[in-house]
Design a protein around this motif. Structure first.
Motif, PDB file in Angstrom:
ATOM      1  N   MET A  64      35.415  36.891  45.012  1.00 15.12           N
ATOM      2  CA  MET A  64      36.287  37.457  44.338  1.00 15.12           C
ATOM      3  C   MET A  64      35.359  38.011  43.003  1.00 15.12           C
ATOM      4  SD  MET A  64      39.878  36.629  42.657  1.00 15.12           S
ATOM      5  CE  MET A  64      41.007  37.189  43.625  1.00 15.12           C
ATOM      6  N   LYS A  65      35.908  39.222  42.558  1.00 15.48           N
ATOM      7  CA  LYS A  65      35.251  39.692  41.443  1.00 15.48           C
ATOM      8  C   LYS A  65      35.876  38.984  40.084  1.00 15.48           C
ATOM      9  CE  LYS A  65      32.651  42.660  43.517  1.00 15.48           C
ATOM     10  NZ  LYS A  65      32.482  42.138  44.884  1.00 15.48           N
ATOM     11  N   TYR A  66      35.162  38.925  39.016  1.00 13.44           N
ATOM     12  CA  TYR A  66      35.571  38.508  37.699  1.00 13.44           C
ATOM     13  C   TYR A  66      35.295  39.515  36.599  1.00 13.44           C
ATOM     14  CZ  TYR A  66      37.128  34.404  40.220  1.00 13.44           C
ATOM     15  OH  TYR A  66      37.813  33.489  41.285  1.00 13.44           O
TER      16      TYR A  66
ATOM     17  N   ASP B 256      30.631  38.059  40.895  1.00 15.78           N
ATOM     18  CA  ASP B 256      31.002  37.844  42.321  1.00 15.78           C
ATOM     19  C   ASP B 256      30.844  36.455  42.473  1.00 15.78           C
ATOM     20  OD1 ASP B 256      31.756  38.111  44.661  1.00 15.78           O
ATOM     21  OD2 ASP B 256      30.277  39.627  45.300  1.00 15.78           O
TER      22      ASP B 256
ATOM     23  N   ALA C 117      40.004  37.261  36.570  1.00 11.14           N
ATOM     24  CA  ALA C 117      39.819  37.628  38.104  1.00 11.14           C
ATOM     25  C   ALA C 117      40.287  39.058  38.155  1.00 11.14           C
ATOM     26  CB  ALA C 117      40.974  36.747  38.587  1.00 11.14           C
TER      27      ALA C 117
ATOM     28  N   ARG D  89      40.772  42.152  41.323  1.00 17.99           N
ATOM     29  CA  ARG D  89      40.808  42.402  42.576  1.00 17.99           C
ATOM     30  C   ARG D  89      40.899  43.833  42.743  1.00 17.99           C
ATOM     31  NH1 ARG D  89      46.507  40.662  44.886  1.00 17.99           N
ATOM     32  NH2 ARG D  89      46.292  40.065  42.732  1.00 17.99           N
TER      33      ARG D  89
END
Length: 90
Positions: free
Chosen positions: A1-3, A52, A80, A82
């Motif tokens: 997941m991207k942050y 990531d 976070a 999306r």
């Protein structure tokens, strides 16, 4: 997941001192596949790093270990994020 890690400059002098270490840190994490993208805001008040990571905890740990943060030059907020699968068909 991207942050998303929003890095806001709170001490310009410390920011100049920590900048080389900050850039090296982001570059090293990019080579490890942990940074997706990074860059400054045009207004000169800070920048954004897109991590990531596998978890909130990992992203927060990496963002808080950034030399710009540990030096007190910048504060950081991690969220976070999306991504959308574009184009979206409506």
């Amino acid at each position: 997941m991207k942050y998303l890690a929003m890095l806001t400059i709170v001490d310009p002098e410390k920011n100049q001192e920590s900048r080389p270490a900050h850039l090296k840190y982001a570059s090293d994490l990019y080579l490890q596949g942990k940074v997706f993208a990074a860059g400054p805001f045009p207004d000169g008040k800070g920048g954004l790093v897109i991590y990531d990571c596998e978890s909130d905890e990992e992203a927060t740990r990496l963002a808080n270990a950034d030399p710009a943060v540990t030096s007190g030059a910048r504060t950081v907020e991690v969220r976070a994020w999306r991504t959308l699968d574009l184009p979206v068909e409506l």
